[in-house]
Structures are given as C-alpha cells and as structure tokens.
Write a protein that holds these residues in place. Structure first.
Motif, PDB file in Angstrom:
ATOM      1  N   ARG A   9      90.684  34.372  41.044  1.00  0.00           N
ATOM      2  CA  ARG A   9      89.673  33.394  41.489  1.00  0.00           C
ATOM      3  C   ARG A   9      88.730  34.009  42.527  1.00  0.00           C
ATOM      4  O   ARG A   9      87.504  33.980  42.368  1.00  0.00           O
ATOM      5  CB  ARG A   9      90.395  32.168  42.090  1.00  0.00           C
ATOM      6  CG  ARG A   9      89.492  31.168  42.767  1.00  0.00           C
ATOM      7  CD  ARG A   9      90.319  30.058  43.429  1.00  0.00           C
ATOM      8  NE  ARG A   9      91.201  30.558  44.471  1.00  0.00           N
ATOM      9  CZ  ARG A   9      90.862  30.728  45.751  1.00  0.00           C
ATOM     10  NH1 ARG A   9      89.648  30.422  46.156  1.00  0.00           N
ATOM     11  NH2 ARG A   9      91.726  31.191  46.637  1.00  0.00           N
ATOM     12  N   ASP A  33      89.455  32.377  56.125  1.00  0.00           N
ATOM     13  CA  ASP A  33      90.916  32.393  56.203  1.00  0.00           C
ATOM     14  C   ASP A  33      91.440  33.782  56.557  1.00  0.00           C
ATOM     15  O   ASP A  33      91.265  34.248  57.668  1.00  0.00           O
ATOM     16  CB  ASP A  33      91.510  31.866  54.886  1.00  0.00           C
ATOM     17  CG  ASP A  33      92.972  31.464  55.035  1.00  0.00           C
ATOM     18  OD1 ASP A  33      93.488  31.573  56.163  1.00  0.00           O
ATOM     19  OD2 ASP A  33      93.601  31.057  54.037  1.00  0.00           O
ATOM     20  N   THR A  53      83.319  33.231  58.873  1.00  0.00           N
ATOM     21  CA  THR A  53      83.498  32.096  59.765  1.00  0.00           C
ATOM     22  C   THR A  53      84.716  31.287  59.341  1.00  0.00           C
ATOM     23  O   THR A  53      85.008  31.169  58.146  1.00  0.00           O
ATOM     24  CB  THR A  53      82.264  31.148  59.811  1.00  0.00           C
ATOM     25  OG1 THR A  53      82.338  30.187  58.753  1.00  0.00           O
ATOM     26  CG2 THR A  53      80.949  31.899  59.733  1.00  0.00           C
ATOM     27  N   ASP A  54      85.404  30.769  60.314  1.00  0.00           N
ATOM     28  CA  ASP A  54      86.497  29.831  60.017  1.00  0.00           C
ATOM     29  C   ASP A  54      86.562  28.804  61.146  1.00  0.00           C
ATOM     30  O   ASP A  54      86.354  29.134  62.317  1.00  0.00           O
ATOM     31  CB  ASP A  54      87.850  30.536  59.856  1.00  0.00           C
ATOM     32  CG  ASP A  54      88.789  29.701  58.987  1.00  0.00           C
ATOM     33  OD1 ASP A  54      89.011  30.057  57.812  1.00  0.00           O
ATOM     34  OD2 ASP A  54      89.280  28.657  59.479  1.00  0.00           O
ATOM     35  N   LEU A 100      87.002  25.283  49.854  1.00  0.00           N
ATOM     36  CA  LEU A 100      86.682  24.118  50.695  1.00  0.00           C
ATOM     37  C   LEU A 100      86.335  22.956  49.769  1.00  0.00           C
ATOM     38  O   LEU A 100      85.969  23.166  48.613  1.00  0.00           O
ATOM     39  CB  LEU A 100      85.464  24.406  51.587  1.00  0.00           C
ATOM     40  CG  LEU A 100      85.668  25.227  52.867  1.00  0.00           C
ATOM     41  CD1 LEU A 100      86.116  26.630  52.558  1.00  0.00           C
ATOM     42  CD2 LEU A 100      84.375  25.281  53.661  1.00  0.00           C
TER      43      LEU A 100
HETATM   44  C1  LIG Z   1      91.979  26.687  51.493  1.00  0.00           C
HETATM   45  S1  LIG Z   1      91.419  27.892  52.611  1.00  0.00           S
HETATM   46  C2  LIG Z   1      90.445  28.913  51.516  1.00  0.00           C
HETATM   47  C3  LIG Z   1      90.384  30.317  51.992  1.00  0.00           C
HETATM   48  C4  LIG Z   1      89.584  31.271  51.116  1.00  0.00           C
HETATM   49  N1  LIG Z   1      88.163  30.997  51.231  1.00  0.00           N
HETATM   50  C5  LIG Z   1      90.023  31.165  49.685  1.00  0.00           C
HETATM   51  O1  LIG Z   1      89.272  30.612  48.872  1.00  0.00           O
HETATM   52  O2  LIG Z   1      91.140  31.634  49.380  1.00  0.00           O
HETATM   53  C6  LIG Z   1      90.180  27.060  53.524  1.00  0.00           C
HETATM   54  C7  LIG Z   1      89.781  27.793  54.804  1.00  0.00           C
HETATM   55  O3  LIG Z   1      88.552  27.243  55.234  1.00  0.00           O
HETATM   56  C8  LIG Z   1      88.621  26.896  56.600  1.00  0.00           C
HETATM   57  N2  LIG Z   1      87.667  25.797  56.787  1.00  0.00           N
HETATM   58  C9  LIG Z   1      87.790  24.503  56.378  1.00  0.00           C
HETATM   59  N3  LIG Z   1      86.697  23.799  56.715  1.00  0.00           N
HETATM   60  C10 LIG Z   1      85.865  24.673  57.329  1.00  0.00           C
HETATM   61  C11 LIG Z   1      84.578  24.548  57.920  1.00  0.00           C
HETATM   62  N4  LIG Z   1      83.939  23.385  57.939  1.00  0.00           N
HETATM   63  N5  LIG Z   1      84.019  25.635  58.452  1.00  0.00           N
HETATM   64  C12 LIG Z   1      84.666  26.826  58.478  1.00  0.00           C
HETATM   65  N6  LIG Z   1      85.888  26.993  57.947  1.00  0.00           N
HETATM   66  C13 LIG Z   1      86.473  25.934  57.376  1.00  0.00           C
HETATM   67  C14 LIG Z   1      90.089  26.574  56.840  1.00  0.00           C
HETATM   68  O4  LIG Z   1      90.451  26.748  58.187  1.00  0.00           O
HETATM   69  C15 LIG Z   1      90.770  27.601  55.914  1.00  0.00           C
HETATM   70  O5  LIG Z   1      91.010  28.826  56.579  1.00  0.00           O
END
Ligand SMILES: C[S@@+](CC[C@H](N)C(=O)[O-])C[C@H]1O[C@@H](n2cnc3c(N)ncnc32)[C@H](O)[C@@H]1O
Length: 227
Positions: A9, A33, A53-54, A100
């Motif tokens: 993915r 993440d 960014t996170d 997200l």
């Molecule tokens: C389910 S993980 C997905 C991680 C990676 N992008 C992936 O697809 O494997 C979601 C990540 O997005 C972060 N996140 C959620 N809402 C966010 C926001 N509004 N701004 C920045 N980061 C966000 C969460 O803290 C988490 O680390």
C-alpha cells in the motif's frame, strides 16, 4: 540505501507520488508515523528533501530518530503539528497523506488552501489514501477546484485501498452520485475491465447495499447506477 521495505500500500502511494514529481525537490508526508515512506522517498526515489508531520509527539520523535540513524537528518525536517499547520508549501511539492480519514484530509487541505496563494497551489500534487469517507473527500476536492488526475486501487492482505492523485486547477465541478462513491477515474478503469478495480467494485457494491438500508443518499445512488 536502507533496508526499509514498505508495505504494498505505502509503496504504491510513494510510486504514485514519484510519478507526479518531475523535479523531486520535496515530498511531504502528513501523518508520517514511523517515517518509512519519506526515508524510502529520499534513498530510493530521488527526492532531494522531505518534510514529515505528525500530530503526535511520539511518532514525530521516532521519525526524527530514524532519519538521524540513517543519515538523512540534513535532508529532512520532522514537525509535530496538525496537518500542514505552520509549514509552508513550496513550488512543485508532492504532499502524501496515507491512512488518515477523509474528513481529516478535507480539514488539512482546506486550511492549507486558506494560507497558500492560488498560483503556488497549482504546482502542488496531492496523493491521498484515505482510510474512510473517500466520497466526502472526492466531493470536497471537485467542489473546491481540484482536478482528480488519477485513481488506483491496491489490494493488500484482502483489503482494497483506493488512492487519489489530485491537484488544484481552480475549476470547480460537481460529481454525480455514482462518481462520488465509486470514483470518476475508477469508473473508467472498471469499464476498461481493469481486474483490481473490478474486484474492488464488487466489494463496494456489497458494502453500499448494506449501507443503503440506513443511508438515503447511498440508496438513491444505487438506484441511479447503470452498469
Ligand atoms: C494510521 S497512521 C498512518 C501512518 C502512515 N501514513 C501509513 O499510511 O502507514 C496515522 C498517522 O497520522 C497521524 N495523524 C492523524 N491525524 C493527523 C493530523 N491531523 N495531522 C498530522 N498527523 C496526523 C497519527 O498520529 C498517525 O501517526
């Protein structure tokens, strides 16, 4: 080079981002993440710089540690923020958001639009893999002047993930209900007998049939669909 192996993915998301960036100056991963996607973008895909960014400090710290550990800290910046708040978009940026929710993405893009000039915005490509509510995201994009350039589906361990590549053109449009829920480009791919899209549509048909019991718009949409 590094040993990081992305999931199918995330690899597809990165490949899509890479194919829409001719100069590869900067990739932005919102919701980074672990930071893996940006690390591979810098080492294997030729991007010069990355912004990660996170919203949570823990993952942001992990990403910083990873980047430092593999010697990429000078080409990357990790910030703990909501979406793109406090970051400025640059000419030719590719922004990735994967995993997200669609509503979250709408908020993030909306806020970025409010602080970015239209001409700069037109140079930015967004590669979006929403975990849910893709129909809300598609409607928002089209009604806000974005053009959906491509849609694809990747299947991993029996789950189908749609990916949308889009950029701002300033031309607003309204999707039909069928396009909103199934995707304007995916509908064309389905008509062209693309196998993964066909499998994905079978899943969607099933889930929308269930959802139609309590959702009037989905019920109307299914009544209008002629395939
Ligand atoms: C389910 S993980 C997905 C991680 C990676 N992008 C992936 O697809 O494997 C979601 C990540 O997005 C972060 N996140 C959620 N809402 C966010 C926001 N509004 N701004 C920045 N980061 C966000 C969460 O803290 C988490 O680390």
């Amino acid at each position: 080079m590094n040993d990081i192996k992305l999931s199918a993915r995330l690899q597809k998301v990165l490949d899509t981002a890479s194919s829409y960036s001719s100069e590869k100056k900067r990739i932005i991963d919102v919701g980074s993440d672990h930071g893996h996607l940006a690390a591979v973008a810098l080492t294997n895909k030729g991007f010069e710089r990355a912004l990660l960014t996170d919203i949570h400090e823990d993952p942001a710290r992990k990403s910083r540690d990873l980047m430092k550990g593999i010697g990429l800290d000078e080409r990357s910046e990790v910030i703990c923020t909501d979406g793109l708040d406090g970051a400025s978009l640059e000419d030719g940026d590719v922004v990735v958001m994967a995993g997200l929710g669609g509503n979250n993405m709408v908020d993030i893009i909306g806020r970025a639009m409010s602080v970015t000039g239209e001409e700069l915005l037109k140079t930015v490509t967004w590669v979006l893999q929403p975990q849910k509510s893709i129909e809300i995201l598609r409607s928002f994009l089209c009604e806000s002047g974005f053009t959906i350039k491509d849609e694809s589906v990747i299947s991993e361990r029996g789950i189908y993930y749609p990916i949308v590549a889009t950029s701002y053109s300033g031309q607003k449009s309204v999707l039909s209900l069928y396009e909103k829920y199934y995707g304007p480009i995916l509908i064309r791919k389905h008509e062209m007998e693309d196998e993964t899209t066909k499998e994905y549509f079978i899943r969607l048909d099933h889930s929308y049939e269930l959802r139609a019991r309590g959702d009037r718009e989905v019920k109307t949409m299914l009544e209008e669909v002629v395939r």
